[in-house]
Design a protein around this motif. Structure first.
Motif, PDB file in Angstrom:
ATOM      1  N   TYR A  80       0.828  -1.200   0.000  1.00  0.00           N
ATOM      2  CA  TYR A  80       0.000   0.000   0.000  1.00  0.00           C
ATOM      3  C   TYR A  80       0.865   1.254   0.000  1.00  0.00           C
ATOM      4  O   TYR A  80       1.997   1.251   0.494  1.00  0.00           O
ATOM      5  N   LEU A  81       0.279   2.321  -0.508  1.00  0.00           N
ATOM      6  CA  LEU A  81       0.896   3.640  -0.393  1.00  0.00           C
ATOM      7  C   LEU A  81      -0.193   4.597   0.060  1.00  0.00           C
ATOM      8  O   LEU A  81      -1.102   4.920  -0.707  1.00  0.00           O
ATOM      9  N   GLN A  82      -0.104   5.002   1.328  1.00  0.00           N
ATOM     10  CA  GLN A  82      -1.034   5.980   1.882  1.00  0.00           C
ATOM     11  C   GLN A  82      -0.498   7.364   1.582  1.00  0.00           C
ATOM     12  O   GLN A  82       0.633   7.687   1.971  1.00  0.00           O
ATOM     13  N   MET A  83      -1.289   8.161   0.896  1.00  0.00           N
ATOM     14  CA  MET A  83      -0.860   9.493   0.483  1.00  0.00           C
ATOM     15  C   MET A  83      -1.762  10.537   1.133  1.00  0.00           C
ATOM     16  O   MET A  83      -2.970  10.558   0.866  1.00  0.00           O
ATOM     17  N   ASN A  84      -1.183  11.348   1.980  1.00  0.00           N
ATOM     18  CA  ASN A  84      -1.916  12.406   2.671  1.00  0.00           C
ATOM     19  C   ASN A  84      -1.400  13.772   2.243  1.00  0.00           C
ATOM     20  O   ASN A  84      -0.311  13.884   1.664  1.00  0.00           O
ATOM     21  N   SER A  85      -2.174  14.802   2.543  1.00  0.00           N
ATOM     22  CA  SER A  85      -1.780  16.185   2.235  1.00  0.00           C
ATOM     23  C   SER A  85      -1.320  16.309   0.786  1.00  0.00           C
ATOM     24  O   SER A  85      -0.264  16.891   0.485  1.00  0.00           O
ATOM     25  N   LEU A  86      -2.121  15.784  -0.099  1.00  0.00           N
ATOM     26  CA  LEU A  86      -1.730  15.757  -1.508  1.00  0.00           C
ATOM     27  C   LEU A  86      -1.656  17.157  -2.097  1.00  0.00           C
ATOM     28  O   LEU A  86      -2.430  18.060  -1.727  1.00  0.00           O
TER      29      LEU A  86
END
Length: 129
Positions: A80-86
């Motif tokens: 998985y790759l959790q991406m926040n504050s994109l």
């Protein structure tokens, strides 16, 4: 046949989050370091993050440190790759890739495109208001 399939991309507003998944079929990810890469229009493919086969080592590009988190679930044969504050500059096609390493390198991962043998087809992430 060795295959990686990415999912979870889409359109998101700046500041939003997405979680990308990379599922393997035809082989087990247990012995592979996994990398996430991205390619924006007109730019070269670049490394975003990687995780060692043991899961004990992760690396991130400076541009995503503190915002993205890579993880793996070997039981589900998925990374998985959790991406926040994109941010708008995160807009790209995201690819996952697998790098088979000897067991003595179970805590190694390097975000170098040419090291990775198996690639997914990519998933598009668009960050825009």
């Amino acid at each position: 046949q060795l295959q990686l399939v990415e999912s979870g991309g889409g359109l998101v507003q700046p500041g939003g989050s997405l979680r990308l998944s990379c599922a393997a079929s035809g082989f087990t990810l247990d012995y592979y370091a996994i990398g996430w890469f991205r390619q924006a229009p007109g730019k070269e493919r670049e490394g975003v993050s990687c995780i060692s086969s043991s899961g004990g080592r992760t690396n991130y590009a400076d541009s995503v440190k503190g915002r993205f988190t890579i993880s793996r679930d070997n039981g589900k044969n998925t990374v998985y790759l959790q991406m926040n504050s994109l941010k708008p500059e995160d807009t790209a096609i995201y690819y996952c890739a697998a790098d088979r390493l000897p067991s003595t390198f179970q805590d190694v991962c390097v975000m170098t495109v040419r090291y990775f043998e198996v690639w997914g087809q990519g998933t598009l992430v668009t960050v825009s208001s």
